[in-house]
Every structure is written in structure tokens, then in C-alpha cells.
Design an enzyme around this catalytic site. Structure first.
Site, mmCIF file in Angstrom:
data_model
loop_
_atom_site.group_PDB
_atom_site.id
_atom_site.type_symbol
_atom_site.label_atom_id
_atom_site.label_comp_id
_atom_site.label_asym_id
_atom_site.label_seq_id
_atom_site.Cartn_x
_atom_site.Cartn_y
_atom_site.Cartn_z
ATOM 1 N N ASP A 2 0.886 -1.164 0.000
ATOM 2 C CA ASP A 2 0.000 0.000 0.000
ATOM 3 C C ASP A 2 0.925 1.215 0.000
ATOM 4 O OD1 ASP A 2 -1.549 2.169 0.672
ATOM 5 O OD2 ASP A 2 -2.564 1.203 2.366
ATOM 6 N N HIS A 26 -8.294 5.102 2.424
ATOM 7 C CA HIS A 26 -7.698 3.775 2.224
ATOM 8 C C HIS A 26 -8.538 2.914 1.282
ATOM 9 C CE1 HIS A 26 -4.625 4.189 5.387
ATOM 10 N NE2 HIS A 26 -5.533 4.829 6.090
ATOM 11 N N ASN A 64 16.544 -7.470 -0.207
ATOM 12 C CA ASN A 64 15.377 -8.325 -0.025
ATOM 13 C C ASN A 64 14.276 -7.488 0.623
ATOM 14 O OD1 ASN A 64 13.601 -10.282 1.221
ATOM 15 N ND2 ASN A 64 15.218 -11.775 0.782
ATOM 16 N N LYS A 92 -7.887 -5.208 3.667
ATOM 17 C CA LYS A 92 -8.493 -4.976 4.981
ATOM 18 C C LYS A 92 -8.613 -6.253 5.803
ATOM 19 C CE LYS A 92 -9.090 -0.577 3.996
ATOM 20 N NZ LYS A 92 -8.049 -0.484 2.922
ATOM 21 N N TYR A 105 0.643 -0.197 14.902
ATOM 22 C CA TYR A 105 -0.271 -0.421 13.797
ATOM 23 C C TYR A 105 0.032 0.515 12.620
ATOM 24 C CZ TYR A 105 -4.434 -0.854 11.036
ATOM 25 O OH TYR A 105 -5.290 -1.062 10.000
ATOM 26 N N LYS A 115 -3.304 -2.850 8.102
ATOM 27 C CA LYS A 115 -3.337 -4.299 8.307
ATOM 28 C C LYS A 115 -2.430 -4.945 7.264
ATOM 29 C CE LYS A 115 -5.264 -7.103 11.183
ATOM 30 N NZ LYS A 115 -4.998 -7.004 12.608
ATOM 31 N N ASP A 116 -2.122 -6.214 7.483
ATOM 32 C CA ASP A 116 -1.147 -6.881 6.628
ATOM 33 C C ASP A 116 -1.852 -7.561 5.483
ATOM 34 O OD1 ASP A 116 0.665 -6.486 8.957
ATOM 35 O OD2 ASP A 116 -0.846 -7.848 9.765
ATOM 36 N N ARG A 152 -9.801 0.247 10.773
ATOM 37 C CA ARG A 152 -8.663 0.456 11.677
ATOM 38 C C ARG A 152 -7.992 -0.856 12.077
ATOM 39 N NH1 ARG A 152 -8.755 5.807 13.103
ATOM 40 N NH2 ARG A 152 -10.639 6.825 12.383
ATOM 41 N N TYR A 200 -1.652 -3.663 19.327
ATOM 42 C CA TYR A 200 -0.843 -2.871 18.393
ATOM 43 C C TYR A 200 -1.661 -1.796 17.678
ATOM 44 C CZ TYR A 200 2.761 -6.247 19.285
ATOM 45 O OH TYR A 200 3.705 -7.031 19.905
HETATM 46 C C1 F6R Z 1 -7.562 -0.552 7.708
HETATM 47 C C2 F6R Z 1 -7.270 0.787 7.245
HETATM 48 C C3 F6R Z 1 -8.236 1.859 7.559
HETATM 49 C C4 F6R Z 1 -7.611 2.892 8.496
HETATM 50 C C5 F6R Z 1 -8.623 3.988 8.889
HETATM 51 C C6 F6R Z 1 -7.978 5.093 9.728
HETATM 52 O O1 F6R Z 1 -6.587 -1.432 7.280
HETATM 53 O O2 F6R Z 1 -6.266 1.046 6.624
HETATM 54 O O3 F6R Z 1 -9.431 1.350 8.082
HETATM 55 O O4 F6R Z 1 -7.128 2.267 9.650
HETATM 56 O O5 F6R Z 1 -9.177 4.583 7.735
HETATM 57 O O6 F6R Z 1 -6.899 5.572 8.999
HETATM 58 P P1 F6R Z 1 -5.995 6.817 9.477
HETATM 59 O O7 F6R Z 1 -5.480 6.464 10.842
HETATM 60 O O8 F6R Z 1 -4.946 6.847 8.415
HETATM 61 O O9 F6R Z 1 -6.879 8.016 9.468
HETATM 62 MG MG MG Z 2 -3.989 2.088 3.302
HETATM 63 MG MG MG Z 3 -4.785 -2.351 2.114
#
Ligand code: F6R
Ligand code: MG
Ligand code: MG
Length: 370
Positions: free
Chosen positions: A11, A18, A104, A132, A233, A236-237, A270, A352
């Protein structure tokens, strides 16, 4: 002939928030990889996205963990990050956790799923990419594909897979792995992989009795845990993985059947919520409601001498409408729970996230109960 099939993803900026990868970033990746194909570093490639993750699907003969291939992916993500900054995209460079490439990309942020194997006469491959959610989201469907006869009829009726498979499971907290045979150790396997935030299927191997080489994996998943790399955090992975299919392996239809439930996974808003994994077409691989729900796409290729056919967008099919409908009902039901578990993840998995910062503030106000 031996071919390496690699998916490397990151990402590097969202559009908007996101939700999605901007097409300009895919264009940059396409240009980079087409040059690499011209110079023979790559045999072939396909660029796509799932949600806000830029996905590089590549074939080559350099083997796994190749400095050249990982370097190419890293440079591509860096260039795409520059573009993301120019365009003012959200969280540009999010998954590039290190400043300098040292040979790597493992442990540097991007997710990697790759296998080197001997090509069969005709080699069907399904690449799965999720947004997600976390690597453990693959545990349920990969178990079903390779070990559940209610999913994979071939385990019962095809002598070439009747003996079952071997699962390599990683303990991603203790950084250990174990090999477990099915069907004979199926209950041991389930005891581990049911705990999907800790034990994840990394690879699946044929048994010695198979006509395929038993040391060449037939499926693999990216298992990078970004919070373990970054210590907090950072998104997510969102994992990727792929499965080889047919003649001595589960059929293509058995492979995608495993995604027909819309099973519950962790991630979503999140990285802190449980929700259904919805199989979608690439055109619908954008995360919207409550930053989700978590999504998976499946691209099917035929591979020959390292060359890929155009992909077939396998979930772009009314046969998966029933799964999507169910996922939407479950999504709505889960959302009604707001901040309550089990919609929100249990405390241990929130360690986390940003929650501990909130809890810290309350710390001094807690008094011992009598
Ligand atoms: C989940 C993800 C989103 C963000 C959320 C808050 O993997 O990436 O749900 O966690 O939109 O994002 P920030 O903290 O960047 O405002
Ligand atoms: Mg993102
Ligand atoms: Mg993603």
C-alpha cells in the site's frame, strides 16, 4: 523448466483514504515491469490492485528471494510513492517501512508470496489478493481446498490427491514453523490454524506419493505482519497468496469454492474489527462501507514457459452473488454491535492498535477493588 511465480504487494497511497489504488500508480508499475520484461529480468507480469494495495504479479527464473526481483518491486513501489505524493494521495508510502533497500523486501513492509516450481504441461494458477484483513484470513479457505472433502471432492474420488497434503504452519508470534500432514493430523492442524491471528498456513506441499515433486510447494501465502516490523499499527497486513490447480491438485473450481462462505476475518476498519470476507471482481475491489468490508479477488492464469495468459476475473460471476449477499447481511449485522466484541477485536489483538494510547490515559484513575 523451473519458473518462479511471485506476488509482491504494498500500500503506497490510497485514493481516497484507504479505499483504492489510483490508476496512475498502476500505470507506473506497468511501465516499470514492461521494461523489466524487455530486459529479460521478468518472463511476464500482471499489475492489479485490491483495495488500496498495489499488486505486482511476476514470473521469472531467478528463484525466491531474488535481489533483482525484490529490488525491482522496491523501486516500483518507491516510484509509485513519489507519484502518490505528487497526486496528494492518502498515506503515501505507507508500507515502505525502511529507507534503504538491502537486497530483499522481506521485513521491509511489502507482502511477498512466491514459489519456484517445475512447470507441468499446462499449469493453472489462481492468485488471490485481499484487502483490509490479515494473513490468517487464508487459513479457512486453504484448509478447505487441501484438506476438507466437503469442499474438495477430489480428496475422496481422485487417487492422485487421495493421500492428502502437507501444511507448513507458521507461529508468527514465536517465529517458528511446523509441518503437519493431512488427513492423519487434521485435528492437530485445526487446533493451530483456528487461532488465525497467531498460526498461519504459509505453504502447502504434495506428499511423497504424489506425481508432483514433494519439495515444491503448490500454494503459498504472504505472512508479513506489519505491526511486528513497525512495532505499532501501520495498516493491516493485507495478504496475497496463490494456488496451483488441476491434475494431481484440487481442481480450479474446488480452489474457488473454498471462498463461497464469506467467512469471518479480522481487519476491516482500523484493523480492529471482525467481519465477512467478500469475494469480488477487480472492478469492485474497493473498500467503502466502514472501510470495507474485507475483500478478496481471484485472478486465474494459465502459465507456460514462464508466460502468463490474460487473467480471468474469477469472482466476477453471478455464482458468487449468493456469497456477496450473505456477506452483506453479515456485515450489516456485525456493524450493529459498534464498539462491542466480537465485532471489535479482543483486547489481546488490540495491543498494536491505537487503543492502548486511550487506555493509558485512564490508567491512573484505576483503584484496587476491595
Ligand atoms: C484498515 C485501514 C483503515 C484505516 C482507517 C484510519 O486497514 O487502513 O481502516 O485504519 O481509515 O486511517 P488513518 O489512521 O490513516 O486516518
Ligand atoms: Mg492504506
Ligand atoms: Mg490495504
Amino acid at each position: 523448466m523451473k519458473t518462479t511465480f511471485s506476488i509482491i504487494k504494498a500500500d503506497v497511497g490510497g485514493w481516497p483514504g484507504h479505499a483504492l489504488v489510483h490508476p496512475e500508480l498502476e500505470k507506473i508499475a506497468y511501465k516499470k515491469l514492461i521494461d523489466a520484461r524487455k530486459s529479460d529480468l521478468l518472463k511476464d507480469f500482471h499489475v492489479t490492485h485490491c483495495g488500496d494495495d498495489l499488486e505486482l504479479i511476476m514470473t521469472h527464473t531467478n528463484g525466491v528471494d531474488s535481489k533483482e526481483i525484490h529490488g525491482l518491486a522496491w523501486d516500483t513501489f518507491c516510484e509509485a510513492t513519489e507519484k502518490a505524493r505528487d497526486l496528494g494521495l492518502y498515506a503515501a508510502g505507507q508500507d515502505l517501512l525502511s529507507d534503504a533497500f538491502s537486497g530483499n523486501v522481506r521485513g521491509m513492509g511489502p507482502g511477498i508470496a512466491e514459489i519456484e516450481f517445475t512447470e507441468r504441461k499446462a499449469e493453472p494458477i489462481v492468485a488471490f489478493m485481499m484487502d483490509k484483513t490479515e494473513p490468517g484470513a487464508f487459513n479457512f479457505p486453504f484448509f478447505k481446498i487441501f484438506a476438507d472433502p466437503f469442499n474438495t471432492a477430489g480428496l475422496i474420488i481422485d487417487p492422485s490427491i487421495h493421500d492428502g497434503f502437507i501444511f507448513e504452519v507458521w507461529d508468527i508470534q514465536e517465529h517458528k514453523n511446523v509441518f503437519i500432514k493431512t488427513p492423519e493430523e487434521m485435528y492437530d492442524l485445526l487446533a493451530l490454524i483456528g487461532a488465525k491471528s497467531r498460526f498461519v498456513i504459509k505453504r502447502v506441499f504434495p506428499k511423497k506419493s504424489s506425481k508432483l515433486p514433494s519439495d515444491e510447494p503448490v500454494a503459498v501465502i504472504s505472512t508479513e505482519k506489519l505491526y511486528q516490523i513497525a512495532g505499532e499499527y501501520v495498516g493491516k497486513d493485507d495478504p496475497a497468496g496463490f494456488v496451483r490447480a488441476q491434475s494431481g491438485l484440487p481442481a480450479l473450481g474446488e480452489v474457488i469454492e473454498a471462498f463461497s462462505l464469506g467467512h469471518l476475518v479480522s481487519g476491516w476498519m482500523r484493523g480492529s474489527h471482525n467481519g465477512p470476507l467478500m469475494p469480488v471482481s477487480v472492478g469492485n475491489a474497493q473498500c467503502t462501507r466502514f472501510d470495507g468490508p474485507p475483500r478478496v479477488i481471484a485472478l486465474g492464469f494459465q502459465l507456460r514457459n514462464g508466460k502468463l495468459t490474460e487473467p480471468v476475473d474469477l469472482f466476477d460471476d453471478p455464482a458468487f452473488d449468493i456469497t456477496r449477499r450473505r456477506a452483506q447481511d453479515v456485515m450489516d449485522y456485525m456493524r450493529r454491535h459498534g464498539p462491542f466484541e466480537p465485532h471489535r477485536l479482543p483486547m489481546a489483538d488490540m495491543e498494536y492498535t491505537t487503543l492502548p494510547k486511550v487506555m493509558k490515559k485512564l490508567g491512573p484513575r484505576f483503584k484496587k477493588t476491595k
